[in-house]
Motif scaffolding. Structure first.
Motif, PDB file in Angstrom:
ATOM      1  N   GLU A 118       0.831  -1.210   0.000  1.00 20.83           N
ATOM      2  CA  GLU A 118       0.000   0.000   0.000  1.00 20.83           C
ATOM      3  C   GLU A 118       0.865   1.260   0.000  1.00 20.83           C
ATOM      4  O   GLU A 118       0.489   2.266  -0.568  1.00 20.83           O
ATOM      5  CB  GLU A 118      -0.924   0.010   1.224  1.00 20.83           C
ATOM      6  N   ASP A 119       2.023   1.185   0.646  1.00 21.75           N
ATOM      7  CA  ASP A 119       2.920   2.329   0.755  1.00 21.75           C
ATOM      8  C   ASP A 119       4.296   1.907   0.266  1.00 21.75           C
ATOM      9  O   ASP A 119       4.972   1.093   0.915  1.00 21.75           O
ATOM     10  CB  ASP A 119       2.974   2.792   2.217  1.00 21.75           C
ATOM     11  N   LEU A 120       4.704   2.447  -0.864  1.00 22.83           N
ATOM     12  CA  LEU A 120       5.989   2.052  -1.448  1.00 22.83           C
ATOM     13  C   LEU A 120       7.159   2.312  -0.511  1.00 22.83           C
ATOM     14  O   LEU A 120       8.149   1.582  -0.537  1.00 22.83           O
ATOM     15  CB  LEU A 120       6.216   2.778  -2.772  1.00 22.83           C
ATOM     16  N   ALA A 121       7.058   3.319   0.315  1.00 20.79           N
ATOM     17  CA  ALA A 121       8.153   3.646   1.231  1.00 20.79           C
ATOM     18  C   ALA A 121       8.409   2.523   2.230  1.00 20.79           C
ATOM     19  O   ALA A 121       9.522   2.375   2.737  1.00 20.79           O
ATOM     20  CB  ALA A 121       7.853   4.944   1.971  1.00 20.79           C
ATOM     21  N   THR A 122       7.397   1.711   2.519  1.00 20.12           N
ATOM     22  CA  THR A 122       7.561   0.633   3.501  1.00 20.12           C
ATOM     23  C   THR A 122       7.772  -0.732   2.856  1.00 20.12           C
ATOM     24  O   THR A 122       7.890  -1.732   3.561  1.00 20.12           O
ATOM     25  CB  THR A 122       6.332   0.556   4.428  1.00 20.12           C
ATOM     26  N   ALA A 123       7.836  -0.785   1.523  1.00 20.21           N
ATOM     27  CA  ALA A 123       8.066  -2.066   0.844  1.00 20.21           C
ATOM     28  C   ALA A 123       9.478  -2.556   1.141  1.00 20.21           C
ATOM     29  O   ALA A 123      10.437  -1.799   1.012  1.00 20.21           O
ATOM     30  CB  ALA A 123       7.873  -1.919  -0.663  1.00 20.21           C
ATOM     31  N   PRO A 124       9.616  -3.817   1.561  1.00 14.99           N
ATOM     32  CA  PRO A 124      10.953  -4.326   1.894  1.00 14.99           C
ATOM     33  C   PRO A 124      11.869  -4.366   0.673  1.00 14.99           C
ATOM     34  O   PRO A 124      11.417  -4.592  -0.442  1.00 14.99           O
ATOM     35  CB  PRO A 124      10.683  -5.730   2.431  1.00 14.99           C
ATOM     36  N   GLU A 125      13.139  -4.134   0.917  1.00 16.88           N
ATOM     37  CA  GLU A 125      14.114  -4.162  -0.178  1.00 16.88           C
ATOM     38  C   GLU A 125      14.124  -5.512  -0.875  1.00 16.88           C
ATOM     39  O   GLU A 125      14.151  -5.595  -2.079  1.00 16.88           O
ATOM     40  CB  GLU A 125      15.517  -3.830   0.338  1.00 16.88           C
TER      41      GLU A 125
END
Length: 191
Positions: A118-125
């Motif tokens: 939902e939030d790209l900033a929190t997507a795991p590497e």
């Protein structure tokens, strides 16, 4: 950016699994292509990820556009992962169906192997499984959050250095010529 392989598969009546089988047959017909394919993916794990990505998206084909594309970029490290791209024709229906499919897949596996970001900033590497991002009529799928962020930024109008390459120009020419299936590799750069 950095794309060295572009595969465009038609959305064949909601059955990308059939499309995957046909692609596998084409690769199997050519020993040199099969060897290159294995070397490009660098491991059976990456090949499995590629197949899994196609299979998991296949059941949702009725909500996807005419084509599903896979881009692969080569890098010095093995952290580059395939990225699947598709237009989404009905985001609400697609998301509802996708959430049901993901619940079933994750339940069978006993752990989250596919998830919607939902939030790209929190997507795991380096996601432990497949990460999906759906926004503005576009689906982006990759096991790496960094790939989702990069492609989403480019889709939002970011500067894409790939569009200035001769490889991109050749792919664009194939589309202008009416390509139905497209398997393109920048062999000059890869070799």
């Amino acid at each position: 950016a950095g794309t060295m392989v572009w595969i465009a598969l038609p959305n064949l009546s909601n059955s990308l699994q059939q499309t995957q089988r046909i692609l596998d047959e084409k690769i199997a017909e050519s020993p040199s292509l099969a060897q290159w394919w294995s070397e490009m993916l660098r491991s059976t794990g990456n090949e499995k990820k590629f197949h899994d990505m196609i299979e998991k998206i296949g059941a949702l084909g009725r909500y996807l556009g005419d084509e599903v594309a896979v881009a692969m970029a080569a890098g010095e490290d093995d952290d580059r992962a395939p990225v699947l791209l598709a237009e989404v024709t009905n985001e609400a229906s697609f998301r509802a169906t996708l959430e049901q499919e993901i619940a079933g897949i994750n339940s069978r596996e006993g752990k989250p192997v596919v998830r919607i970001v939902e939030d790209l900033a929190t997507a795991p590497e380096n996601g432990e499984g497949m990460l999906l991002w759906i926004h503005d009529g576009l689906l982006i799928a990759s096991p790496h959050g960094s790939e989702l962020r990069e492609v989403a930024a480019l889709a939002a109008g970011g500067n894409n250095p790939f569009t200035g390459t001769s490889f991109h120009a050749r792919i664009a020419q194939s589309y202008r010529d009416g390509a139905g299936w497209l398997f393109a590799a920048d062999l000059h750069t890869l070799v």
